[in-house]
Design a protein around this motif. Structure first.
Motif, PDB file in Angstrom:
ATOM      1  N   SER A  28      83.307  18.577  -3.502  1.00 38.38           N
ATOM      2  CA  SER A  28      84.279  19.274  -2.651  1.00 38.38           C
ATOM      3  C   SER A  28      85.696  18.868  -3.041  1.00 38.38           C
ATOM      4  CB  SER A  28      84.031  18.950  -1.180  1.00 38.38           C
ATOM      5  OG  SER A  28      84.227  17.559  -0.932  1.00 38.38           O
ATOM      6  N   HIS A  29      85.875  17.609  -3.324  1.00 35.28           N
ATOM      7  CA  HIS A  29      87.148  17.039  -3.782  1.00 35.28           C
ATOM      8  C   HIS A  29      86.838  15.624  -4.240  1.00 35.28           C
ATOM      9  CE1 HIS A  29      86.889  15.445   0.238  1.00 35.28           C
ATOM     10  NE2 HIS A  29      88.096  14.937   0.271  1.00 35.28           N
ATOM     11  N   VAL A  30      87.869  14.863  -4.622  1.00 36.39           N
ATOM     12  CA  VAL A  30      87.550  13.585  -5.259  1.00 36.39           C
ATOM     13  C   VAL A  30      88.130  12.385  -4.511  1.00 36.39           C
ATOM     14  CG1 VAL A  30      87.162  14.683  -7.479  1.00 36.39           C
ATOM     15  CG2 VAL A  30      89.424  13.730  -6.997  1.00 36.39           C
ATOM     16  N   HIS A  31      88.362  12.533  -3.223  1.00 36.59           N
ATOM     17  CA  HIS A  31      88.659  11.329  -2.443  1.00 36.59           C
ATOM     18  C   HIS A  31      87.453  10.395  -2.576  1.00 36.59           C
ATOM     19  CE1 HIS A  31      91.954  13.371   0.207  1.00 36.59           C
ATOM     20  NE2 HIS A  31      92.416  12.919  -0.950  1.00 36.59           N
ATOM     21  N   LEU A  32      87.748   9.089  -2.574  1.00 34.22           N
ATOM     22  CA  LEU A  32      86.726   8.133  -3.005  1.00 34.22           C
ATOM     23  C   LEU A  32      85.440   8.186  -2.193  1.00 34.22           C
ATOM     24  CD1 LEU A  32      89.010   5.102  -3.888  1.00 34.22           C
ATOM     25  CD2 LEU A  32      87.653   6.476  -5.475  1.00 34.22           C
ATOM     26  N   ASP A  33      85.531   8.497  -0.896  1.00 32.73           N
ATOM     27  CA  ASP A  33      84.297   8.511  -0.095  1.00 32.73           C
ATOM     28  C   ASP A  33      83.367   9.664  -0.488  1.00 32.73           C
ATOM     29  OD1 ASP A  33      86.364  10.086   1.099  1.00 32.73           O
ATOM     30  OD2 ASP A  33      85.334  10.116   3.026  1.00 32.73           O
ATOM     31  N   HIS A  34      83.842  10.542  -1.386  1.00 36.48           N
ATOM     32  CA  HIS A  34      83.013  11.666  -1.851  1.00 36.48           C
ATOM     33  C   HIS A  34      82.579  11.534  -3.309  1.00 36.48           C
ATOM     34  CE1 HIS A  34      83.816  14.206   1.767  1.00 36.48           C
ATOM     35  NE2 HIS A  34      84.771  13.298   1.866  1.00 36.48           N
ATOM     36  N   VAL A  35      83.122  10.529  -4.010  1.00 39.28           N
ATOM     37  CA  VAL A  35      82.814  10.436  -5.454  1.00 39.28           C
ATOM     38  C   VAL A  35      82.419   9.044  -5.951  1.00 39.28           C
ATOM     39  CG1 VAL A  35      84.279  12.397  -6.037  1.00 39.28           C
ATOM     40  CG2 VAL A  35      85.247  10.088  -6.135  1.00 39.28           C
TER      41      VAL A  35
ATOM     42  N   LYS B   9      92.120  23.475   3.617  1.00 36.36           N
ATOM     43  CA  LYS B   9      93.364  22.726   3.830  1.00 36.36           C
ATOM     44  C   LYS B   9      93.032  21.253   4.055  1.00 36.36           C
ATOM     45  CE  LYS B   9      97.159  22.789   6.960  1.00 36.36           C
ATOM     46  NZ  LYS B   9      97.307  22.981   8.380  1.00 36.36           N
ATOM     47  N   HIS B  10      93.562  20.390   3.187  1.00 35.38           N
ATOM     48  CA  HIS B  10      93.290  18.951   3.257  1.00 35.38           C
ATOM     49  C   HIS B  10      94.317  18.285   2.345  1.00 35.38           C
ATOM     50  CE1 HIS B  10      90.860  15.386   3.919  1.00 35.38           C
ATOM     51  NE2 HIS B  10      90.660  15.205   2.627  1.00 35.38           N
ATOM     52  N   PRO B  11      94.811  17.094   2.649  1.00 35.21           N
ATOM     53  CA  PRO B  11      95.746  16.455   1.721  1.00 35.21           C
ATOM     54  C   PRO B  11      95.132  16.342   0.318  1.00 35.21           C
ATOM     55  CG  PRO B  11      95.687  15.280   3.804  1.00 35.21           C
ATOM     56  CD  PRO B  11      94.577  16.294   3.852  1.00 35.21           C
TER      57      PRO B  11
ATOM     58  N   THR C  31      83.702  20.381   4.373  1.00 38.27           N
ATOM     59  CA  THR C  31      84.096  19.006   4.688  1.00 38.27           C
ATOM     60  C   THR C  31      85.535  18.760   4.305  1.00 38.27           C
ATOM     61  OG1 THR C  31      83.377  16.703   4.651  1.00 38.27           O
ATOM     62  CG2 THR C  31      83.464  17.845   2.522  1.00 38.27           C
ATOM     63  N   ASP C  32      86.126  17.834   5.034  1.00 37.73           N
ATOM     64  CA  ASP C  32      87.506  17.424   4.814  1.00 37.73           C
ATOM     65  C   ASP C  32      88.478  18.590   4.957  1.00 37.73           C
ATOM     66  OD1 ASP C  32      85.745  15.326   3.939  1.00 37.73           O
ATOM     67  OD2 ASP C  32      87.574  14.297   3.292  1.00 37.73           O
ATOM     68  N   THR C  33      88.528  19.057   6.200  1.00 38.93           N
ATOM     69  CA  THR C  33      89.529  20.044   6.585  1.00 38.93           C
ATOM     70  C   THR C  33      89.676  20.018   8.103  1.00 38.93           C
ATOM     71  OG1 THR C  33      90.322  22.292   6.151  1.00 38.93           O
ATOM     72  CG2 THR C  33      88.053  22.085   6.961  1.00 38.93           C
TER      73      THR C  33
HETATM   74 ZN   LIG Z   1      89.196  13.807   1.771  1.00 41.06          ZN
END
Ligand SMILES: [Zn+2]
Ligand SMILES: [Zn+2]
Length: 253
Positions: free
Chosen positions: A56-63, A132-134, A153-155
């Motif tokens: 979904s994106h690469v913030h650490l809790d997802h990768v 929409k998410h930082p 997730t993450d929005t």
């Molecule tokens: Zn995130």
């Protein structure tokens, strides 16, 4: 023929005693959505010689779980291990998280930038759309001839958000719910969701079923933070077919 979705990690931010961070798997198709700390469990459920991981994106809790890949595919004869995501974000993982100062060797996988819908086996198609998410995140929808799944997730959930029409009529909606109601300011600031708007999204999209994930790990310590515990009774008053997602839960869709 229906499929199984296994929740391998349902915490946001950091693991707790009972939850790993974001990771979902459809074992019969070799598909994984996000690779948080729960990704180590993929090894236990893997039953295919291909593994396709969509981020979904690469913030650490997802990768961060991608770094466990050597053990996940341990000694198996894999035909393909691929990580799919936005090109710039895959590049960021390789440049930063996999720099040799942080991780010793290249991972045994290929990196495939998403350029449009992806055919995923079982006659299915996976599509992504922006959330929409930082730093940005991607929502995902998987459509099969006889069932559908959406992972959001993450929005910050809002029934007027653009993504609502992307998930219309979906059979199984997996949606983050990092915050209880009352934390709307924090939700907006951090790009996460409170309970009521998530249920309103499911109702507006006419989803068949809603499962809440990406839980605030502190909410697993109710004596410490009772105000963070999600009020499921209230949630059901908005969208009756809602349930908490917990690690190792399985859903057929
Ligand atoms: Zn995130
Ligand atoms: Zn997250």
């Amino acid at each position: 023929m229906s499929r199984t979705l296994v929740l391998l990690g349902t915490a946001g931010y950091h693991p707790s005693d009972v939850r790993q961070t974001s990771c979902l798997m459809i074992p019969e198709l070799g598909i994984v959505l996000d690779a948080g700390t729960g990704f180590y469990r993929t090894r236990e459920f893997l039953q295919t010689s291909t593994l396709d991981i969509f981020l979904s994106h690469v913030h650490l809790d997802h990768v961060i779980g991608l770094t466990y890949l050597f053990n996940v595919v341990d000694r198996r004869d894999m035909q393909r291990v691929a990580v799919h995501g936005e090109a710039a974000k895959l590049a960021a993982i390789e440049k930063h998280m996999l720099d040799t100062t942080l991780f010793p060797v290249p991972l045994p996988c290929q990196w495939l930038p998403l350029t449009g819908p992806v055919a995923i086996g079982g006659g299915g198609t996976l599509r992504t759309f922006p959330l929409k998410h930082p730093g940005g995140s991607l929502g995902m929808r998987l459509d099969f001839p006889d069932g559908s799944l959406a992972y959001i997730t993450d929005t910050t959930a809002a029934k007027s958000a653009d993504y609502v029409h992307e998930i219309r009529g979906v059979d199984l909606l997996i949606h983050e719910c990092n915050f209880a109601d009352g934390y709307e300011d924090w939700a907006e600031k951090t790009g996460h969701s409170c309970l009521t708007p998530v249920c309103e999204v499911a109702r507006a999209a006419e989803a068949k079923r809603l499962v809440l994930v990406h839980h605030n790990p502190v909410a697993d310590q109710p004596r410490r933070a009772p105000e963070l515990v999600l009020d499921l009774q209230h949630a059901r008053s908005i969208f009756p077919a809602v349930s908490m997602g917990n690690d190792r839960d399985q859903f057929t869709f």
